[in-house]
Design a protein around this motif. Sequence first.
Motif, PDB file in Angstrom:
ATOM      1  N   PHE A 213       0.833  -1.206   0.000  1.00 30.90           N
ATOM      2  CA  PHE A 213       0.000   0.000   0.000  1.00 30.90           C
ATOM      3  C   PHE A 213       0.866   1.254   0.000  1.00 30.90           C
ATOM      4  CE2 PHE A 213      -2.404   3.333   2.261  1.00 30.90           C
ATOM      5  CZ  PHE A 213      -3.504   3.420   1.426  1.00 30.90           C
ATOM      6  N   ASP A 214       1.926   1.250   0.793  1.00 33.30           N
ATOM      7  CA  ASP A 214       2.832   2.408   0.818  1.00 33.30           C
ATOM      8  C   ASP A 214       3.542   2.571  -0.518  1.00 33.30           C
ATOM      9  OD1 ASP A 214       2.213   3.154   3.394  1.00 33.30           O
ATOM     10  OD2 ASP A 214       3.880   2.045   4.315  1.00 33.30           O
ATOM     11  N   SER A 215       3.967   1.462  -1.109  1.00 30.18           N
ATOM     12  CA  SER A 215       4.674   1.523  -2.388  1.00 30.18           C
ATOM     13  C   SER A 215       3.763   1.977  -3.523  1.00 30.18           C
ATOM     14  CB  SER A 215       5.255   0.152  -2.748  1.00 30.18           C
ATOM     15  OG  SER A 215       6.237  -0.244  -1.815  1.00 30.18           O
ATOM     16  N   ILE A 216       2.515   1.556  -3.459  1.00 26.57           N
ATOM     17  CA  ILE A 216       1.592   1.824  -4.561  1.00 26.57           C
ATOM     18  C   ILE A 216       1.236   3.308  -4.669  1.00 26.57           C
ATOM     19  CG2 ILE A 216      -0.775   1.670  -3.641  1.00 26.57           C
ATOM     20  CD1 ILE A 216      -1.176  -0.662  -5.680  1.00 26.57           C
ATOM     21  N   LYS A 217       1.502   4.057  -3.611  1.00 23.99           N
ATOM     22  CA  LYS A 217       1.210   5.498  -3.627  1.00 23.99           C
ATOM     23  C   LYS A 217       2.052   6.231  -4.663  1.00 23.99           C
ATOM     24  CE  LYS A 217      -0.001   5.606   1.305  1.00 23.99           C
ATOM     25  NZ  LYS A 217       0.438   6.072   2.649  1.00 23.99           N
ATOM     26  N   THR A 218       3.172   5.628  -5.088  1.00 28.12           N
ATOM     27  CA  THR A 218       4.022   6.272  -6.098  1.00 28.12           C
ATOM     28  C   THR A 218       3.294   6.443  -7.432  1.00 28.12           C
ATOM     29  OG1 THR A 218       4.954   4.130  -6.750  1.00 28.12           O
ATOM     30  CG2 THR A 218       6.125   5.378  -5.046  1.00 28.12           C
ATOM     31  N   VAL A 219       2.230   5.685  -7.640  1.00 25.97           N
ATOM     32  CA  VAL A 219       1.442   5.816  -8.870  1.00 25.97           C
ATOM     33  C   VAL A 219       0.854   7.222  -8.983  1.00 25.97           C
ATOM     34  CG1 VAL A 219      -0.603   4.964 -10.098  1.00 25.97           C
ATOM     35  CG2 VAL A 219       0.941   3.355  -8.973  1.00 25.97           C
ATOM     36  N   ASN A 220       0.727   7.908  -7.848  1.00 29.28           N
ATOM     37  CA  ASN A 220       0.140   9.248  -7.852  1.00 29.28           C
ATOM     38  C   ASN A 220       0.948  10.243  -8.683  1.00 29.28           C
ATOM     39  OD1 ASN A 220      -2.124  10.649  -6.995  1.00 29.28           O
ATOM     40  ND2 ASN A 220      -1.076  11.578  -5.260  1.00 29.28           N
ATOM     41  N   ILE A 273       3.607  18.750 -11.701  1.00 28.40           N
ATOM     42  CA  ILE A 273       2.596  17.804 -11.233  1.00 28.40           C
ATOM     43  C   ILE A 273       1.776  18.391 -10.087  1.00 28.40           C
ATOM     44  CG2 ILE A 273       4.072  16.648  -9.519  1.00 28.40           C
ATOM     45  CD1 ILE A 273       2.801  13.990 -10.548  1.00 28.40           C
ATOM     46  N   ASP A 274       0.504  18.034 -10.030  1.00 19.71           N
ATOM     47  CA  ASP A 274      -0.387  18.481  -8.951  1.00 19.71           C
ATOM     48  C   ASP A 274      -0.116  17.614  -7.715  1.00 19.71           C
ATOM     49  OD1 ASP A 274      -2.386  19.215  -7.236  1.00 19.71           O
ATOM     50  OD2 ASP A 274      -4.038  18.814  -8.626  1.00 19.71           O
ATOM     51  N   LYS A 275       0.629  18.177  -6.773  1.00 20.62           N
ATOM     52  CA  LYS A 275       1.027  17.417  -5.587  1.00 20.62           C
ATOM     53  C   LYS A 275      -0.093  17.277  -4.560  1.00 20.62           C
ATOM     54  CE  LYS A 275       5.881  18.676  -6.141  1.00 20.62           C
ATOM     55  NZ  LYS A 275       7.062  19.363  -5.565  1.00 20.62           N
ATOM     56  N   ASN A 276      -1.184  17.995  -4.757  1.00 17.06           N
ATOM     57  CA  ASN A 276      -2.310  17.925  -3.819  1.00 17.06           C
ATOM     58  C   ASN A 276      -3.363  16.896  -4.246  1.00 17.06           C
ATOM     59  OD1 ASN A 276      -1.348  20.040  -2.097  1.00 17.06           O
ATOM     60  ND2 ASN A 276      -2.024  21.532  -3.623  1.00 17.06           N
ATOM     61  N   ARG A 277      -3.202  16.325  -5.419  1.00 16.10           N
ATOM     62  CA  ARG A 277      -4.193  15.396  -5.937  1.00 16.10           C
ATOM     63  C   ARG A 277      -4.105  14.048  -5.212  1.00 16.10           C
ATOM     64  NH1 ARG A 277      -2.934  15.610 -11.378  1.00 16.10           N
ATOM     65  NH2 ARG A 277      -1.501  13.867 -11.088  1.00 16.10           N
ATOM     66  N   LYS A 278      -5.234  13.500  -4.862  1.00 22.29           N
ATOM     67  CA  LYS A 278      -5.291  12.196  -4.192  1.00 22.29           C
ATOM     68  C   LYS A 278      -5.185  11.076  -5.221  1.00 22.29           C
ATOM     69  CE  LYS A 278      -6.071  14.279  -0.286  1.00 22.29           C
ATOM     70  NZ  LYS A 278      -5.001  14.406   0.716  1.00 22.29           N
ATOM     71  N   ILE A 279      -4.724   9.910  -4.769  1.00 21.74           N
ATOM     72  CA  ILE A 279      -4.488   8.814  -5.697  1.00 21.74           C
ATOM     73  C   ILE A 279      -5.767   8.350  -6.391  1.00 21.74           C
ATOM     74  CG2 ILE A 279      -4.713   6.954  -3.976  1.00 21.74           C
ATOM     75  CD1 ILE A 279      -2.326   5.605  -5.530  1.00 21.74           C
ATOM     76  N   ILE A 280      -6.900   8.418  -5.707  1.00 25.17           N
ATOM     77  CA  ILE A 280      -8.165   8.027  -6.347  1.00 25.17           C
ATOM     78  C   ILE A 280      -8.486   8.967  -7.500  1.00 25.17           C
ATOM     79  CG2 ILE A 280     -10.667   7.909  -5.982  1.00 25.17           C
ATOM     80  CD1 ILE A 280     -10.133   6.747  -3.220  1.00 25.17           C
ATOM     81  N   GLU A 281      -8.243  10.254  -7.304  1.00 25.88           N
ATOM     82  CA  GLU A 281      -8.460  11.227  -8.376  1.00 25.88           C
ATOM     83  C   GLU A 281      -7.511  10.966  -9.544  1.00 25.88           C
ATOM     84  OE1 GLU A 281      -9.325  15.452  -6.641  1.00 25.88           O
ATOM     85  OE2 GLU A 281      -7.878  14.482  -5.307  1.00 25.88           O
ATOM     86  N   ILE A 283      -6.127   8.112 -10.511  1.00 25.47           N
ATOM     87  CA  ILE A 283      -6.511   6.923 -11.267  1.00 25.47           C
ATOM     88  C   ILE A 283      -7.727   7.200 -12.136  1.00 25.47           C
ATOM     89  CG2 ILE A 283      -7.233   4.511 -11.108  1.00 25.47           C
ATOM     90  CD1 ILE A 283      -4.288   5.095 -10.348  1.00 25.47           C
ATOM     91  N   LYS A 284      -8.674   7.949 -11.640  1.00 21.45           N
ATOM     92  CA  LYS A 284      -9.850   8.290 -12.436  1.00 21.45           C
ATOM     93  C   LYS A 284      -9.457   9.104 -13.661  1.00 21.45           C
ATOM     94  CE  LYS A 284     -13.314   8.056  -8.768  1.00 21.45           C
ATOM     95  NZ  LYS A 284     -14.304   8.791  -7.944  1.00 21.45           N
ATOM     96  N   LEU A 285      -8.506  10.015 -13.507  1.00 22.74           N
ATOM     97  CA  LEU A 285      -8.046  10.814 -14.634  1.00 22.74           C
ATOM     98  C   LEU A 285      -7.283   9.960 -15.637  1.00 22.74           C
ATOM     99  CD1 LEU A 285      -6.909  14.008 -12.705  1.00 22.74           C
ATOM    100  CD2 LEU A 285      -8.697  13.914 -14.469  1.00 22.74           C
ATOM    101  N   LEU A 286      -6.495   9.006 -15.145  1.00 22.52           N
ATOM    102  CA  LEU A 286      -5.763   8.124 -16.052  1.00 22.52           C
ATOM    103  C   LEU A 286      -6.710   7.259 -16.883  1.00 22.52           C
ATOM    104  CD1 LEU A 286      -2.780   6.896 -13.808  1.00 22.52           C
ATOM    105  CD2 LEU A 286      -2.831   8.790 -15.433  1.00 22.52           C
ATOM    106  N   ASN A 287      -7.849   6.950 -16.326  1.00 21.21           N
ATOM    107  CA  ASN A 287      -8.827   6.120 -17.025  1.00 21.21           C
ATOM    108  C   ASN A 287      -9.825   6.917 -17.850  1.00 21.21           C
ATOM    109  OD1 ASN A 287      -8.268   3.411 -16.678  1.00 21.21           O
ATOM    110  ND2 ASN A 287      -9.504   3.162 -14.844  1.00 21.21           N
ATOM    111  N   SER A 288      -9.862   8.226 -17.647  1.00 25.64           N
ATOM    112  CA  SER A 288     -10.950   9.027 -18.216  1.00 25.64           C
ATOM    113  C   SER A 288     -10.975   9.016 -19.737  1.00 25.64           C
ATOM    114  CB  SER A 288     -10.878  10.474 -17.709  1.00 25.64           C
ATOM    115  OG  SER A 288      -9.687  11.083 -18.123  1.00 25.64           O
ATOM    116  N   SER A 289      -9.855   8.750 -20.382  1.00 28.05           N
ATOM    117  CA  SER A 289      -9.811   8.762 -21.837  1.00 28.05           C
ATOM    118  C   SER A 289     -10.636   7.619 -22.437  1.00 28.05           C
ATOM    119  CB  SER A 289      -8.367   8.645 -22.337  1.00 28.05           C
ATOM    120  OG  SER A 289      -7.761   7.468 -21.851  1.00 28.05           O
ATOM    121  N   GLU A 290     -10.922   6.586 -21.624  1.00 26.46           N
ATOM    122  CA  GLU A 290     -11.658   5.433 -22.161  1.00 26.46           C
ATOM    123  C   GLU A 290     -13.162   5.568 -21.944  1.00 26.46           C
ATOM    124  OE1 GLU A 290     -11.841   2.214 -18.520  1.00 26.46           O
ATOM    125  OE2 GLU A 290     -10.156   2.077 -19.901  1.00 26.46           O
ATOM    126  N   LYS A 291     -13.581   6.667 -21.267  1.00 31.73           N
ATOM    127  CA  LYS A 291     -15.001   6.778 -20.918  1.00 31.73           C
ATOM    128  C   LYS A 291     -15.708   7.794 -21.787  1.00 31.73           C
ATOM    129  CE  LYS A 291     -14.135   5.385 -16.153  1.00 31.73           C
ATOM    130  NZ  LYS A 291     -14.171   5.747 -14.748  1.00 31.73           N
TER     131      LYS A 291
END
Length: 291
Positions: A213-220, A273-281, A283-291
């Motif tokens: 979980f700690d490592s996965i935060k780097t995806v942000n 980069i937007d350092k205030n953005r949460k990881i859930i936000e 991921i949603k932006l990374l996926n938004s091109s498919e929606k």
Amino acid sequence: MKINTIGVMSMGDMGSGVAGVLKQNGFNVITSLENRSNDSVIRAKENKITDVGSLRNLVEKSDVILSILVPSYALNFAEEVSSILIDSMQKKIFVDCNAISPNTSETISNIIVESNGVFIDGGIIGGSPRSGEKPRIYISGEYANLLEDLNSEDVEFVNMNSGIGSASGLKMTYAAITKGTAALYAASLMTAEHFGLLENLLDELNYSQPKVFDSIKTVNSISAKAFRWIGEMEEIADTFSFSNNSEKIHQGAAETFRKIATSPIGHERVDSIDKNRKIIETIKLLNSSEK
């Protein structure tokens, strides 16, 4: 050989960081900002790196040329330098520090040597000094010892005492693990978000796999790096294939980074980069091109 002037291409996050350290250590460090981005101009000024204008000027004025580029540019840059070396008949040290396969490194070595240059294979492991990190630049090849004077606490040049391809190979296998894992993290989170399961997945990881979980935060912050990592994954795939291992793992990673790079936040860079953005936000932006 006495090294006085070092030409660094280019002024990206890593290139400008390494250049800044070399400048602080007393070397004359130059670059070519011709046709470069405004961000590169700013980073060069921040680190007090001298702009000599054209690439020809950089080659002719340098004792050592450090190539620190996006991997897909490495071969073309070597060819451009080679054409200048042939014209000038000056013997220069060319160090390829890019994330390229041993095969590509060997190809570039042949290009440089045939134009009367001295080639050293390099591979950078670690983050940029601009972020307070201390990278190690592994070097290999017959002439690697020529860079001993560049070694310091802030950027360590590690002579592997081995042939061309060793430094590149180490970089490839290291990044295969670190950045390959980042691609897996990103793809897994993006898939979970697609099915409406992202918060469930993050909650479970936090509960049962806290280290992951700690490592996965780097995806942000992955949106700022994906464009550079596409070519790197392709070079890793080539390295794996040559060693009779599956290239498909990192071809898939390249596809993941390609999707991220073309997402609505794929234009972000380390400095923007937007350092205030949460990881859930994120991921949603990374996926938004498919929606």
